[in-house]
Design a protein around this motif. Sequence first.
Motif, short mmCIF file in Angstrom:
data_model
loop_
_atom_site.label_atom_id
_atom_site.label_comp_id
_atom_site.label_asym_id
_atom_site.label_seq_id
_atom_site.Cartn_x
_atom_site.Cartn_y
_atom_site.Cartn_z
N ALA A 57 42.19 56.57 42.76
CA ALA A 57 43.64 56.89 43.16
C ALA A 57 43.67 58.57 43.59
N TRP A 58 43.09 59.09 42.89
CA TRP A 58 42.95 60.51 43.25
C TRP A 58 42.38 60.72 44.57
N LYS A 59 41.26 60.19 44.80
CA LYS A 59 40.76 60.53 46.22
C LYS A 59 41.54 59.74 47.43
N MET A 60 42.25 58.79 46.83
CA MET A 60 43.20 58.33 48.03
C MET A 60 44.41 59.11 48.08
N GLN A 61 44.72 59.94 47.01
CA GLN A 61 45.98 60.59 46.85
C GLN A 61 47.20 59.69 46.85
N ALA A 62 47.14 58.77 46.11
CA ALA A 62 47.88 57.70 46.04
C ALA A 62 49.36 58.33 45.27
N LYS A 90 28.88 51.33 44.82
CA LYS A 90 27.80 52.43 44.90
C LYS A 90 28.23 53.92 44.86
N ALA A 91 29.54 53.88 45.28
CA ALA A 91 30.02 55.21 45.48
C ALA A 91 30.70 55.64 44.47
N LEU A 92 30.84 54.86 43.19
CA LEU A 92 31.53 55.45 42.34
C LEU A 92 30.85 56.57 41.40
N PRO A 93 29.38 56.26 41.18
CA PRO A 93 29.04 57.50 40.28
C PRO A 93 29.06 58.88 41.10
N ASP A 94 28.90 59.08 42.47
CA ASP A 94 29.32 60.04 43.10
C ASP A 94 30.65 60.70 42.97
N LEU A 95 31.56 59.68 43.06
CA LEU A 95 32.89 60.10 42.97
C LEU A 95 33.17 60.97 41.40
N GLU A 96 32.40 60.03 40.59
CA GLU A 96 32.75 60.55 39.24
C GLU A 96 32.22 62.15 39.12
N GLU A 98 31.78 64.20 41.47
CA GLU A 98 32.84 64.91 42.40
C GLU A 98 33.99 65.50 41.46
N VAL A 99 34.43 64.63 40.74
CA VAL A 99 35.62 64.74 39.93
C VAL A 99 35.23 65.66 38.79
N ARG A 100 34.28 65.66 38.14
CA ARG A 100 33.97 66.38 37.20
C ARG A 100 33.31 67.74 37.33
N ARG A 101 33.30 68.05 38.77
CA ARG A 101 32.73 69.42 39.03
C ARG A 101 33.96 70.41 38.75
N PRO A 102 33.68 71.70 37.97
CA PRO A 102 34.88 72.32 37.54
C PRO A 102 35.80 72.74 38.66
N SER A 103 35.39 72.90 39.92
CA SER A 103 36.10 73.53 40.90
C SER A 103 37.14 72.33 41.39
N THR A 104 36.82 71.00 40.86
CA THR A 104 37.51 69.73 41.45
C THR A 104 38.32 69.30 40.28
N PHE A 105 37.95 69.40 39.04
CA PHE A 105 38.44 68.62 38.01
C PHE A 105 39.85 69.21 37.49
N GLU A 106 40.17 70.36 37.89
CA GLU A 106 41.49 70.62 37.33
C GLU A 106 42.83 70.22 38.39
N ASP A 107 42.22 69.96 39.64
CA ASP A 107 43.22 69.41 40.63
C ASP A 107 43.29 67.80 40.38
N PHE A 108 42.19 67.15 39.73
CA PHE A 108 42.26 65.69 39.19
C PHE A 108 43.23 65.82 38.01
N TYR A 109 43.22 66.55 37.04
CA TYR A 109 43.69 66.64 35.75
C TYR A 109 45.37 66.85 36.06
N THR A 110 45.78 67.75 36.89
CA THR A 110 47.12 67.77 37.44
C THR A 110 47.49 66.66 38.04
N TYR A 111 46.65 66.05 38.92
CA TYR A 111 47.24 64.80 39.75
C TYR A 111 47.41 63.77 38.75
#
Length: 207
Positions: A57-62, A90-96, A98-111
């Motif tokens: 949902a975050w990746k889609m910006q739903a 197959k894309a799910l592990p890469d998405l995980e 990506e989200v767990r990178r410190p630079s991205t995670f805060e955005d996901f957490y706020t989302y």
Amino acid sequence: MLCLATGKAASKELERIDQLFFSYANNSSGLIDPEGIESFCSDLEVDHTDVRILMLAWKMQAEKQGYFTLDEWRRGLRALRADTIVKLKKALPDLEKEVRRPSTFEDFYTYAFRYCLTEEKQKSIDIESICVLLDLVLGSRFGPQVDYLVQYLKTQTDYMVINMDQWKGFYRFCTEISFPDLSNYDPDSAWPWILDNFVDWMRAKQG
């Protein structure tokens, strides 16, 4: 020629992404609704309460919980280069990752907080839902902190709901404060009140 071929491949990919969308979408609303998401999750072999669905949902910006629009679906699946369920799995592990990178995670957490605001003009979330969300989003990274926070939130009676400022404060607390000794927690450094209270509660528990 190459340019033409690339353009053709891209439009083919988009066609397949759209086909996949309409296989789950509700015919009358033109959206993927909770029922469509249920069957999408079942094909993905992922539970609808799995954090990876929130990551998608975050990746889609739903914008609306339990619903995907065609634009959101396209945005997410194109970014993941996935036009079939097999490719999406197959894309799910890469998405995980990506989200767990410190630079991205805060955005996901706020989302994650914003995504759970289901009513118009809603600014806060009830404690019970916050406890579930904390565990889902932060539990695997900061298990002990989340366990104690959830325990505290369920036993305290001062707060019925949590706002974005407090939600962000929880994440900052997990990343910055030495736990469980709390030795570097300074109540004078602009923490939300709820965290001052949590720290007092922790210290009382530790005796």
